[in-house]
Write a protein that holds these residues in place. Structure first.
Motif, short mmCIF file in Angstrom:
data_model
loop_
_atom_site.label_atom_id
_atom_site.label_comp_id
_atom_site.label_asym_id
_atom_site.label_seq_id
_atom_site.Cartn_x
_atom_site.Cartn_y
_atom_site.Cartn_z
N ILE A 14 -4.61 -7.50 -1.50
CA ILE A 14 -3.47 -6.77 -2.06
C ILE A 14 -3.74 -6.41 -3.52
N ALA A 15 -4.26 -7.37 -4.29
CA ALA A 15 -4.56 -7.12 -5.70
C ALA A 15 -5.61 -6.03 -5.84
N ALA A 16 -6.61 -6.02 -4.96
CA ALA A 16 -7.66 -4.99 -5.02
C ALA A 16 -7.07 -3.61 -4.73
N ALA A 17 -6.20 -3.52 -3.73
CA ALA A 17 -5.58 -2.23 -3.41
C ALA A 17 -4.67 -1.78 -4.56
N ASP A 18 -3.89 -2.71 -5.11
CA ASP A 18 -3.06 -2.38 -6.26
C ASP A 18 -3.93 -1.92 -7.42
N GLY A 19 -5.08 -2.56 -7.59
CA GLY A 19 -6.01 -2.16 -8.64
C GLY A 19 -6.53 -0.74 -8.43
N CYS A 20 -6.84 -0.40 -7.18
CA CYS A 20 -7.29 0.97 -6.88
C CYS A 20 -6.22 1.98 -7.24
N TYR A 21 -5.00 1.72 -6.83
CA TYR A 21 -3.91 2.65 -7.15
C TYR A 21 -3.62 2.66 -8.65
N ALA A 22 -3.76 1.52 -9.30
CA ALA A 22 -3.54 1.47 -10.75
C ALA A 22 -4.59 2.31 -11.48
N VAL A 23 -5.83 2.26 -11.01
CA VAL A 23 -6.89 3.08 -11.61
C VAL A 23 -6.54 4.56 -11.46
N LEU A 24 -6.12 4.95 -10.25
CA LEU A 24 -5.75 6.35 -10.03
C LEU A 24 -4.61 6.77 -10.96
N ALA A 25 -3.61 5.91 -11.10
CA ALA A 25 -2.47 6.24 -11.94
C ALA A 25 -2.85 6.23 -13.43
N ALA A 26 -3.61 5.23 -13.84
CA ALA A 26 -3.92 5.07 -15.25
C ALA A 26 -4.85 6.16 -15.77
N PHE A 27 -5.78 6.57 -14.94
CA PHE A 27 -6.77 7.53 -15.42
C PHE A 27 -6.53 8.93 -14.87
N GLY A 28 -5.36 9.13 -14.25
CA GLY A 28 -4.94 10.46 -13.87
C GLY A 28 -5.89 11.19 -12.95
N ILE A 29 -6.39 10.51 -11.97
CA ILE A 29 -7.28 11.15 -11.01
C ILE A 29 -6.40 11.93 -10.06
N THR A 30 -5.97 13.09 -10.51
CA THR A 30 -4.94 13.84 -9.81
C THR A 30 -5.39 14.37 -8.46
N ALA A 31 -6.65 14.71 -8.32
CA ALA A 31 -7.11 15.26 -7.03
C ALA A 31 -6.94 14.23 -5.93
N ILE A 32 -7.39 13.01 -6.19
CA ILE A 32 -7.28 11.95 -5.17
C ILE A 32 -5.83 11.57 -4.96
N SER A 33 -5.10 11.40 -6.05
CA SER A 33 -3.69 11.00 -5.90
C SER A 33 -2.90 12.09 -5.19
N GLN A 34 -3.23 13.36 -5.44
CA GLN A 34 -2.52 14.44 -4.77
C GLN A 34 -2.82 14.46 -3.27
N VAL A 35 -4.07 14.18 -2.89
CA VAL A 35 -4.42 14.10 -1.46
C VAL A 35 -3.62 13.00 -0.79
N LEU A 36 -3.55 11.84 -1.46
CA LEU A 36 -2.78 10.73 -0.90
C LEU A 36 -1.31 11.11 -0.75
N LEU A 37 -0.77 11.76 -1.76
CA LEU A 37 0.64 12.15 -1.69
C LEU A 37 0.86 13.25 -0.66
N ASP A 38 -0.10 14.17 -0.54
CA ASP A 38 0.03 15.24 0.46
C ASP A 38 -0.03 14.70 1.89
N HIS A 39 -0.73 13.60 2.06
CA HIS A 39 -0.90 13.03 3.40
C HIS A 39 -0.12 11.72 3.56
N HIS A 40 0.91 11.56 2.75
CA HIS A 40 1.65 10.29 2.80
C HIS A 40 2.33 10.07 4.15
N ILE A 41 2.69 11.13 4.86
CA ILE A 41 3.39 10.95 6.13
C ILE A 41 2.50 10.28 7.17
N PRO A 42 1.28 10.79 7.44
CA PRO A 42 0.45 10.07 8.42
C PRO A 42 0.02 8.69 7.93
N ILE A 43 -0.21 8.56 6.62
CA ILE A 43 -0.58 7.24 6.09
C ILE A 43 0.58 6.27 6.26
#
Length: 173
Positions: A14-43
């Motif tokens: 859980i901490a590792a997954a939270d860390g992955c998402y924290a990295v995406l949020a902290a460093f603004g990796i918008t392409a990856i975060s946008q893909v995740l948000l665009d596909h949030h329904i199947p996920i």
């Protein structure tokens, strides 16, 4: 029922997954975060099904008569992996971290060390929580009766299954 090492392996996932998402949020990796948000329904749908299955399995689990041997085994990798995958199945976590980090002023900062410090805090905070939680559960697990553990499993499993159903309904609705 699997011992503190299994609980810590779950917490590490859980901490590792939270860390992955924290990295995406902290460093603004918008392409990856946008893909995740665009596909949030199947996920969210797959995560909901996984939670439903996990909840039913937990509710049906009868605790063993003896506590598990606290030795770390290959099963710990399975606990880590399943917790990691289930936590990643909630892409809305990245929104939470983004909002929190923005509130802390990270969005206005070009300082990489600030982002790294926040990500480290997320991971360490999560692991400290799991260390405390598994320590308390280990202490109380020795004094709680098997009958009480059965009811705790039924309640916890049912709640997890309900969250799974809610995630599926949210994804399809």
């Amino acid at each position: 029922t699997q011992g503190q090492p299994a609980g810590l392996a779950t917490g590490a996932g859980i901490a590792a997954a939270d860390g992955c998402y924290a990295v995406l949020a902290a460093f603004g990796i918008t392409a990856i975060s946008q893909v995740l948000l665009d596909h949030h329904i199947p996920i969210e749908f797959v995560g909901g099904i996984a939670l439903l299955i996990l909840g039913v399995r937990i509710a049906r689990t009868i605790p063993p008569l003896q506590h598990a041997n606290p030795a770390v085994t290959i099963a710990s990798a399975r606990w880590f992996t399943s917790a990691f995958a289930l936590t990643l199945a909630n892409p809305m976590t990245i929104i939470s971290f983004g909002v929190i980090f923005a509130g802390l002023g990270l969005a206005r900062s070009d300082n990489i060390s600030s982002g790294a410090l926040l990500v480290t805090g997320v991971v360490l905070g999560s692991m400290c929580w799991w260390l405390a939680l598994t320590t308390v559960v280990r202490a109380f697990g020795r004094i709680v009766s098997r009958a009480a553990l059965i009811w705790i499993n039924r309640l916890a499993g049912s709640l997890i299954a309900v969250f799974g159903v809610l995630a599926v309904v949210s994804a399809v609705g």
